[in-house]
Design a protein around this motif. Structure first.
Motif, PDB file in Angstrom:
ATOM      1  N   PHE A   6       0.807  -1.204   0.000  1.00 24.89           N
ATOM      2  CA  PHE A   6       0.000   0.000   0.000  1.00 24.89           C
ATOM      3  C   PHE A   6       0.846   1.263   0.000  1.00 24.89           C
ATOM      4  O   PHE A   6       2.011   1.239   0.355  1.00 24.89           O
ATOM      5  CB  PHE A   6      -1.012  -0.005   1.158  1.00 24.89           C
ATOM      6  CG  PHE A   6      -0.461   0.278   2.530  1.00 24.89           C
ATOM      7  CD1 PHE A   6      -0.533   1.559   3.062  1.00 24.89           C
ATOM      8  CD2 PHE A   6       0.086  -0.733   3.302  1.00 24.89           C
ATOM      9  CE1 PHE A   6      -0.055   1.827   4.333  1.00 24.89           C
ATOM     10  CE2 PHE A   6       0.560  -0.478   4.576  1.00 24.89           C
ATOM     11  CZ  PHE A   6       0.496   0.813   5.100  1.00 24.89           C
ATOM     12  N   ASP A  30      -4.106  -6.070  -8.856  1.00 22.83           N
ATOM     13  CA  ASP A  30      -4.049  -4.634  -8.641  1.00 22.83           C
ATOM     14  C   ASP A  30      -5.459  -4.175  -8.294  1.00 22.83           C
ATOM     15  O   ASP A  30      -6.391  -4.362  -9.088  1.00 22.83           O
ATOM     16  CB  ASP A  30      -3.551  -3.934  -9.905  1.00 22.83           C
ATOM     17  CG  ASP A  30      -3.256  -2.469  -9.689  1.00 22.83           C
ATOM     18  OD1 ASP A  30      -3.961  -1.826  -8.891  1.00 22.83           O
ATOM     19  OD2 ASP A  30      -2.335  -1.959 -10.340  1.00 22.83           O
ATOM     20  N   ALA A  31      -5.635  -3.581  -7.122  1.00 26.18           N
ATOM     21  CA  ALA A  31      -6.959  -3.153  -6.660  1.00 26.18           C
ATOM     22  C   ALA A  31      -7.608  -2.154  -7.615  1.00 26.18           C
ATOM     23  O   ALA A  31      -8.835  -2.071  -7.666  1.00 26.18           O
ATOM     24  CB  ALA A  31      -6.852  -2.560  -5.259  1.00 26.18           C
ATOM     25  N   ASP A  32      -6.807  -1.419  -8.370  1.00 29.27           N
ATOM     26  CA  ASP A  32      -7.371  -0.437  -9.299  1.00 29.27           C
ATOM     27  C   ASP A  32      -8.343  -1.074 -10.282  1.00 29.27           C
ATOM     28  O   ASP A  32      -9.324  -0.457 -10.673  1.00 29.27           O
ATOM     29  CB  ASP A  32      -6.268   0.281 -10.084  1.00 29.27           C
ATOM     30  CG  ASP A  32      -5.554   1.345  -9.266  1.00 29.27           C
ATOM     31  OD1 ASP A  32      -6.076   1.716  -8.185  1.00 29.27           O
ATOM     32  OD2 ASP A  32      -4.494   1.812  -9.708  1.00 29.27           O
ATOM     33  N   HIS A  35     -12.047  -1.089  -9.122  1.00 32.20           N
ATOM     34  CA  HIS A  35     -12.824   0.137  -8.939  1.00 32.20           C
ATOM     35  C   HIS A  35     -14.021   0.128  -9.876  1.00 32.20           C
ATOM     36  O   HIS A  35     -13.890  -0.257 -11.043  1.00 32.20           O
ATOM     37  CB  HIS A  35     -11.990   1.377  -9.290  1.00 32.20           C
ATOM     38  CG  HIS A  35     -11.215   1.944  -8.159  1.00 32.20           C
ATOM     39  ND1 HIS A  35     -11.803   2.456  -7.028  1.00 32.20           N
ATOM     40  CD2 HIS A  35      -9.875   2.113  -8.002  1.00 32.20           C
ATOM     41  CE1 HIS A  35     -10.862   2.914  -6.221  1.00 32.20           C
ATOM     42  NE2 HIS A  35      -9.687   2.702  -6.781  1.00 32.20           N
ATOM     43  N   LEU A  58     -13.462  -1.370  -1.117  1.00 30.67           N
ATOM     44  CA  LEU A  58     -12.642  -2.035  -0.102  1.00 30.67           C
ATOM     45  C   LEU A  58     -13.293  -3.310   0.407  1.00 30.67           C
ATOM     46  O   LEU A  58     -12.617  -4.316   0.634  1.00 30.67           O
ATOM     47  CB  LEU A  58     -12.355  -1.068   1.062  1.00 30.67           C
ATOM     48  CG  LEU A  58     -11.442   0.100   0.720  1.00 30.67           C
ATOM     49  CD1 LEU A  58     -11.548   1.187   1.792  1.00 30.67           C
ATOM     50  CD2 LEU A  58     -10.005  -0.344   0.518  1.00 30.67           C
ATOM     51  N   LEU A  61     -12.744  -5.984  -2.101  1.00 35.29           N
ATOM     52  CA  LEU A  61     -11.369  -6.488  -2.010  1.00 35.29           C
ATOM     53  C   LEU A  61     -11.211  -7.427  -0.812  1.00 35.29           C
ATOM     54  O   LEU A  61     -10.522  -8.447  -0.905  1.00 35.29           O
ATOM     55  CB  LEU A  61     -10.374  -5.322  -1.926  1.00 35.29           C
ATOM     56  CG  LEU A  61     -10.300  -4.453  -3.180  1.00 35.29           C
ATOM     57  CD1 LEU A  61      -9.486  -3.191  -2.901  1.00 35.29           C
ATOM     58  CD2 LEU A  61      -9.739  -5.217  -4.359  1.00 35.29           C
ATOM     59  N   CYS A  79      -2.801  -2.029  -3.356  1.00 33.08           N
ATOM     60  CA  CYS A  79      -3.973  -1.209  -3.031  1.00 33.08           C
ATOM     61  C   CYS A  79      -3.510   0.035  -2.274  1.00 33.08           C
ATOM     62  O   CYS A  79      -2.684  -0.067  -1.374  1.00 33.08           O
ATOM     63  CB  CYS A  79      -4.941  -2.016  -2.162  1.00 33.08           C
ATOM     64  SG  CYS A  79      -6.431  -1.139  -1.691  1.00 33.08           S
ATOM     65  N   LEU A  90     -10.009  -3.848   4.633  1.00 34.39           N
ATOM     66  CA  LEU A  90      -9.374  -4.907   3.842  1.00 34.39           C
ATOM     67  C   LEU A  90      -9.198  -6.177   4.672  1.00 34.39           C
ATOM     68  O   LEU A  90      -9.381  -7.281   4.169  1.00 34.39           O
ATOM     69  CB  LEU A  90      -8.008  -4.452   3.318  1.00 34.39           C
ATOM     70  CG  LEU A  90      -8.016  -3.451   2.179  1.00 34.39           C
ATOM     71  CD1 LEU A  90      -6.603  -2.956   1.902  1.00 34.39           C
ATOM     72  CD2 LEU A  90      -8.638  -4.048   0.928  1.00 34.39           C
TER      73      LEU A  90
END
Length: 174
Positions: A6, A30-32, A35, A58, A61, A79, A90
């Protein structure tokens, strides 16, 4: 084990995650990419996300991380997780911190560096929805990890390879 990398935009979460994943042969996400389109559009317009924008993302995730754990799958998630409360969601799925905690199965790794270094990286990259103009808002929102969180910290002035080696050695993943 699950590693959550992070830090603010441009700190090298994706590059570090991909390199670490390659070395360990672990799953990387990749958390992106999770979105919703509304969040991506908002950031692309140069508008910072609010907590209300982030909570559903979140929680989604957390569900993914819990599934990895349930499947006994090692993995790495990149993230932003800028606030302590975001990191709590998370790990537990909610803001209160009560719930099915993944604390014992996750290691938080904070990638940090100066605003100037990060801004120069953002200016140099292309094809990403996050404009350099949002760095200041991310730095404002960022809550540095405290001792209670037991976070491994990595200075981004080191090379990606050096950071990966530091993570592997510090977490005894050799």
């Amino acid at each position: 084990m699950i590693i959550i990398l992070f830090g603010v935009c441009g700190c090298g979460k994706t590059a570090t995650g991909l390199s670490l994943s390659s070395k360990l042969h672990w799953r990387f996400e990749d958390a992106d990419k999770y979105h919703p389109e509304s969040n991506i559009s908002k950031m692309a317009r140069g508008e910072p996300l609010t907590d209300e924008d982030r909570w559903p993302w979140l929680r989604l995730l957390h569900i993914m991380l819990a599934k990895w754990h349930g499947d006994n799958q090692d993995g790495i998630l990149a993230c932003s997780a800028l606030k302590k409360s975001y990191r709590r969601v998370l790990l537990t799925g909610n803001q209160s911190g009560n719930g099915n905690s993944l604390d014992q199965h996750c290691k938080l790794v904070f990638l940090h560096g100066s605003a100037d270094v990060i801004a120069s990286r953002l200016d140099a990259r292309s094809g990403h929805f996050m404009p350099t103009s949002l760095l200041e808002s991310q730095l404002t929102v960022l809550e540095l990890p405290d001792k209670e969180e037991n976070v491994l910290q990595c200075d981004i002035t080191e090379s990606t390879d050096q950071i990966v080696i530091h993570i592997i050695n510090s977490l005894n993943l050799t």
